[in-house]
Design an enzyme around this catalytic site. Structure first.
Site, PDB file in Angstrom:
ATOM      1  N   ASN A 246       0.804  -1.237  -0.074  1.00  0.00           N
ATOM      2  CA  ASN A 246       0.084   0.056   0.187  1.00  0.00           C
ATOM      3  C   ASN A 246       0.877   1.326  -0.062  1.00  0.00           C
ATOM      4  O   ASN A 246       1.665   1.665   0.984  1.00  0.00           O
ATOM      5  CB  ASN A 246      -0.952  -0.088   1.291  1.00  0.00           C
ATOM      6  CG  ASN A 246      -1.833   1.080   1.315  1.00  0.00           C
ATOM      7  OD1 ASN A 246      -1.951   2.020   0.533  1.00  0.00           O
ATOM      8  ND2 ASN A 246      -2.419   1.460   2.519  1.00  0.00           N
ATOM      9  N   TRP A 247       1.128   1.738  -1.130  1.00  0.00           N
ATOM     10  CA  TRP A 247       1.754   3.019  -1.572  1.00  0.00           C
ATOM     11  C   TRP A 247       1.365   4.288  -0.679  1.00  0.00           C
ATOM     12  O   TRP A 247       2.140   5.178  -0.469  1.00  0.00           O
ATOM     13  CB  TRP A 247       2.264   3.104  -2.838  1.00  0.00           C
ATOM     14  CG  TRP A 247       3.008   2.275  -3.291  1.00  0.00           C
ATOM     15  CD1 TRP A 247       3.955   1.231  -2.556  1.00  0.00           C
ATOM     16  CD2 TRP A 247       3.801   2.464  -4.666  1.00  0.00           C
ATOM     17  NE1 TRP A 247       4.558   0.662  -3.366  1.00  0.00           N
ATOM     18  CE2 TRP A 247       4.784   1.408  -4.604  1.00  0.00           C
ATOM     19  CE3 TRP A 247       3.781   3.407  -5.564  1.00  0.00           C
ATOM     20  CZ2 TRP A 247       5.711   1.185  -5.923  1.00  0.00           C
ATOM     21  CZ3 TRP A 247       4.486   3.228  -6.985  1.00  0.00           C
ATOM     22  CH2 TRP A 247       5.441   2.158  -7.013  1.00  0.00           C
ATOM     23  N   LYS A 248       0.002   4.230  -0.263  1.00  0.00           N
ATOM     24  CA  LYS A 248      -0.648   5.365   0.288  1.00  0.00           C
ATOM     25  C   LYS A 248      -0.356   6.530  -0.577  1.00  0.00           C
ATOM     26  O   LYS A 248      -0.495   6.271  -1.961  1.00  0.00           O
ATOM     27  CB  LYS A 248      -0.071   5.706   1.750  1.00  0.00           C
ATOM     28  CG  LYS A 248      -0.112   4.268   2.665  1.00  0.00           C
ATOM     29  CD  LYS A 248       0.158   4.885   4.098  1.00  0.00           C
ATOM     30  CE  LYS A 248       0.354   3.462   4.843  1.00  0.00           C
ATOM     31  NZ  LYS A 248      -0.194   3.512   6.042  1.00  0.00           N
TER      32      LYS A 248
ATOM     33  N   HIS B 138      -9.597   1.220   4.630  1.00  0.00           N
ATOM     34  CA  HIS B 138      -8.350   1.339   5.244  1.00  0.00           C
ATOM     35  C   HIS B 138      -8.383   2.340   6.510  1.00  0.00           C
ATOM     36  O   HIS B 138      -9.402   2.957   6.526  1.00  0.00           O
ATOM     37  CB  HIS B 138      -7.063   1.980   4.414  1.00  0.00           C
ATOM     38  CG  HIS B 138      -5.994   1.734   5.179  1.00  0.00           C
ATOM     39  ND1 HIS B 138      -5.293   2.911   5.876  1.00  0.00           N
ATOM     40  CD2 HIS B 138      -4.820   0.901   4.650  1.00  0.00           C
ATOM     41  CE1 HIS B 138      -4.298   2.566   6.143  1.00  0.00           C
ATOM     42  NE2 HIS B 138      -3.828   1.439   5.590  1.00  0.00           N
TER      43      HIS B 138
ATOM     44  N   GLU C 191      -6.921   4.627   7.585  1.00  0.00           N
ATOM     45  CA  GLU C 191      -6.761   6.196   7.518  1.00  0.00           C
ATOM     46  C   GLU C 191      -8.034   6.483   6.629  1.00  0.00           C
ATOM     47  O   GLU C 191      -8.498   7.846   6.937  1.00  0.00           O
ATOM     48  CB  GLU C 191      -5.530   6.172   6.376  1.00  0.00           C
ATOM     49  CG  GLU C 191      -4.149   5.846   7.155  1.00  0.00           C
ATOM     50  CD  GLU C 191      -3.121   5.564   6.436  1.00  0.00           C
ATOM     51  OE1 GLU C 191      -3.201   5.471   5.399  1.00  0.00           O
ATOM     52  OE2 GLU C 191      -2.209   4.978   7.085  1.00  0.00           O
TER      53      GLU C 191
ATOM     54  N   GLU D 252      -5.668  -5.207  10.309  1.00  0.00           N
ATOM     55  CA  GLU D 252      -4.818  -3.943  10.591  1.00  0.00           C
ATOM     56  C   GLU D 252      -5.138  -3.368  11.765  1.00  0.00           C
ATOM     57  O   GLU D 252      -5.926  -2.466  11.841  1.00  0.00           O
ATOM     58  CB  GLU D 252      -4.818  -3.275   9.317  1.00  0.00           C
ATOM     59  CG  GLU D 252      -4.449  -3.590   8.041  1.00  0.00           C
ATOM     60  CD  GLU D 252      -3.814  -2.617   7.223  1.00  0.00           C
ATOM     61  OE1 GLU D 252      -2.723  -3.204   6.857  1.00  0.00           O
ATOM     62  OE2 GLU D 252      -4.251  -1.486   7.143  1.00  0.00           O
TER      63      GLU D 252
ATOM     64  N   GLY E  95       1.933   2.312  10.387  1.00  0.00           N
ATOM     65  CA  GLY E  95       2.948   3.302  10.263  1.00  0.00           C
ATOM     66  C   GLY E  95       3.740   3.570  11.545  1.00  0.00           C
ATOM     67  O   GLY E  95       4.185   4.601  11.734  1.00  0.00           O
TER      68      GLY E  95
ATOM     69  N   SER F 261       3.049  -2.431  10.073  1.00  0.00           N
ATOM     70  CA  SER F 261       4.612  -2.309  10.413  1.00  0.00           C
ATOM     71  C   SER F 261       5.036  -3.793  10.201  1.00  0.00           C
ATOM     72  O   SER F 261       6.186  -4.246  10.722  1.00  0.00           O
ATOM     73  CB  SER F 261       4.982  -1.959  11.831  1.00  0.00           C
ATOM     74  OG  SER F 261       4.493  -0.792  11.904  1.00  0.00           O
TER      75      SER F 261
ATOM     76  N   GLY G  47       2.633  -1.285   4.136  1.00  0.00           N
ATOM     77  CA  GLY G  47       2.890   0.038   3.786  1.00  0.00           C
ATOM     78  C   GLY G  47       4.252   0.561   3.707  1.00  0.00           C
ATOM     79  O   GLY G  47       4.885   0.388   2.668  1.00  0.00           O
ATOM     80  N   GLY G  48       4.850   0.881   4.674  1.00  0.00           N
ATOM     81  CA  GLY G  48       6.125   1.707   4.546  1.00  0.00           C
ATOM     82  C   GLY G  48       7.144   0.662   3.869  1.00  0.00           C
ATOM     83  O   GLY G  48       8.034   1.246   2.828  1.00  0.00           O
TER      84      GLY G  48
END
Ligand code: PEP
Length: 258
Positions: free
Chosen positions: A13-15, A99, A101, A171, A177, A217, A238-239
């Site tokens: 997930n590149w956001k 998600h 966010e 999640e 994150g 994470s 993500g990251g």
């Protein structure tokens, strides 16, 4: 639960990161690092303006392209929205919905996530449905009840065959994150619970066929332990998905699990 019924899905997930101009270089670096086998599905969920270029860059590779959100509407006067048929037309195969966010910053509810899930299924796109508790909810002992509600709410009205076409991503919000990963025991416990909710709502066949990911994470160091858990069938990352080497380590760990 026996993993032979499911193929792991590793989804990045590149956001709101990366640029269209950087996608080819990213793929050129990632491609040689990916396993030759088809032991797991590999997906990159990228921002909407990057989708077209990413579909092109992924042609001839085992990487499928995913979006990060979809409209509940089919077409018309909905400025800024992107429909499921537009995603389908581009060659998008997966789409994240719900998600944390989007739930936190855009007020998305289980009902809305359910409506988006249905639009994706109609278009033949695999929804990656996110559920997860906040730290406060975990500390108050509400995790399992909350997850049950989210799973029931987001799957509401789907047939067993439709649920088998969905991916559910556990999640925990406190792990996204933050660098704070759930332990393998915590992640397994909730993923097993999600499977048991699916079993109660549908049947054993649906429960054992549904792909359930962990996200929060996950990285090159902790992926193998998390992916070895019996009810964890992949990850939403993500990251670590922004770095080809780290992402490939996670993909390789998932393929080795098979
Ligand atoms: C995510 O964005 O879904 C996620 C899990 O992020 P991170 O891996 O950075 O925690």
């Amino acid at each position: 639960m026996n993993k032979k019924y499911r193929k792991p899905v590793i989804a990045g997930n590149w956001k709101m990161n990366m640029l269209h101009s950087g996608t080819k270089d990213f793929m050129d670096e990632l491609k040689p690092l990916l396993p030759k086998t088809r032991g797991c599905e590999v997906v990159l969920c990228v921002p909407s303006p990057l989708l077209y270029g990413m579909v092109k860059a992924c042609r001839g590779t085992k990487v499928a392209v995913g979006a990060q959100d979809v409209s509940v509407h089919d077409k018309g006067a909905y400025t800024g929205e992107v429909s499921a048929s537009m995603l389908k037309d581009l060659g998008v195969k997966y789409c994240i919905v719900g998600h944390s966010e989007r739930r936190a910053y855009h007020g998305e509810t289980d009902e809305l996530v359910n409506a988006k899930t249905k639009k994706l299924l109609e278009a033949g796109i695999t929804p990656i449905i996110c559920v997860g508790e906040t730290l406060e909810e975990r500390e108050r002992g509400l995790t399992m009840d909350l997850i049950s509600l989210q799973v029931r709410g987001t799957l509401c009205g789907l047939t067993d065959a439709e649920v088998r076409r969905c991916v559910i991503a556990y999640e925990p919000v406190w792990a996204i994150g933050t660098g704070k990963t759930a332990t393998a025991e915590q992640a397994q416990e909730v993923c097993e619970h999600i499977r048991s909710v699916v079993r109660k709502l549908y049947d054993a066949k649906t429960a054992r066929s549904t792909v359930i990911q962990y996200g929060g994470s996950m990285n090159a160091k902790n992926a193998a332990e998390l992916l070895a858990c019996p009810d964890i069938d992949g990850g939403l990352i993500g990251g670590a998905s922004l770095k080809p080497v780290d992402f490939s380590v996670i993909v390789n760990a998932a393929c080795e699990e098979e």
